[in-house]
Design a protein around this motif. Structure first.
Motif, short mmCIF file in Angstrom:
data_model
loop_
_atom_site.label_atom_id
_atom_site.label_comp_id
_atom_site.label_asym_id
_atom_site.label_seq_id
_atom_site.Cartn_x
_atom_site.Cartn_y
_atom_site.Cartn_z
N TYR A 21 -12.27 31.98 -42.71
CA TYR A 21 -10.93 32.45 -42.39
C TYR A 21 -10.73 33.84 -42.97
O TYR A 21 -11.00 34.11 -44.14
CB TYR A 21 -9.87 31.50 -42.95
N CYS A 22 -10.23 34.77 -42.15
CA CYS A 22 -9.94 36.14 -42.57
C CYS A 22 -8.43 36.31 -42.65
O CYS A 22 -7.73 36.10 -41.66
CB CYS A 22 -10.55 37.14 -41.58
N GLU A 23 -7.94 36.67 -43.84
CA GLU A 23 -6.49 36.89 -44.03
C GLU A 23 -5.98 38.04 -43.17
O GLU A 23 -4.90 37.96 -42.60
CB GLU A 23 -6.20 37.19 -45.50
N LYS A 24 -6.76 39.10 -43.07
CA LYS A 24 -6.33 40.28 -42.32
C LYS A 24 -6.22 39.98 -40.82
O LYS A 24 -5.25 40.36 -40.17
CB LYS A 24 -7.31 41.43 -42.56
N ARG A 26 -6.01 36.93 -39.61
CA ARG A 26 -5.26 35.68 -39.50
C ARG A 26 -5.93 34.69 -38.54
O ARG A 26 -5.28 34.05 -37.72
CB ARG A 26 -3.81 35.93 -39.08
N CYS A 49 -16.05 39.88 -42.69
CA CYS A 49 -15.53 39.56 -41.36
C CYS A 49 -16.16 40.51 -40.35
O CYS A 49 -16.16 41.73 -40.56
CB CYS A 49 -14.01 39.70 -41.36
N SER A 54 -13.46 43.12 -43.52
CA SER A 54 -12.92 42.70 -44.80
C SER A 54 -13.82 41.69 -45.48
O SER A 54 -14.48 40.88 -44.83
CB SER A 54 -11.55 42.05 -44.62
N VAL A 56 -14.39 38.32 -47.14
CA VAL A 56 -13.69 37.04 -47.02
C VAL A 56 -14.26 35.95 -47.92
O VAL A 56 -13.79 34.81 -47.90
CB VAL A 56 -13.66 36.55 -45.54
#
Length: 85
Positions: A21-24, A26, A49, A54, A56
């Motif tokens: 899962y990548c926060e940036k 989403r 990612c 990013s 992750v």
């Protein structure tokens, strides 16, 4: 269980992620692994990612785990097929 077959625990010791899962972004995205740091007792890898680049997550591989993975890989490559009559 056969002596040469790794246990279920050993099969997952050298687990690497293909998606995280990548926060940036989403979202869950494919990742690539990059060697971040080499120390005498372990190596640290960073998961990036593929979509945005990013960081992750990270994974650490100890010297013992690396030696075990190398030994298991070498053993698998030396297998000789048995011909049944």
């Amino acid at each position: 269980m056969n002596q040469h077959e790794p246990s279920q625990q050993q099969q997952f010791e050298n687990f690497t992620a293909s998606t995280l899962y990548c926060e940036k972004c989403r979202a869950t995205t494919p990742v690539r692994e990059r060697l971040l740091l080499v120390l005498p007792e372990k190596e640290i890898f960073d998961y990036l990612c593929i979509e945005c680049g990013s960081s992750v997550g990270q994974r650490e591989v100890t010297a013992g785990e690396k030696m075990m993975a190398t030994a298991m890989t070498g053993r698998a490559q030396r297998r000789i097929p048995i011909r049944l009559r």
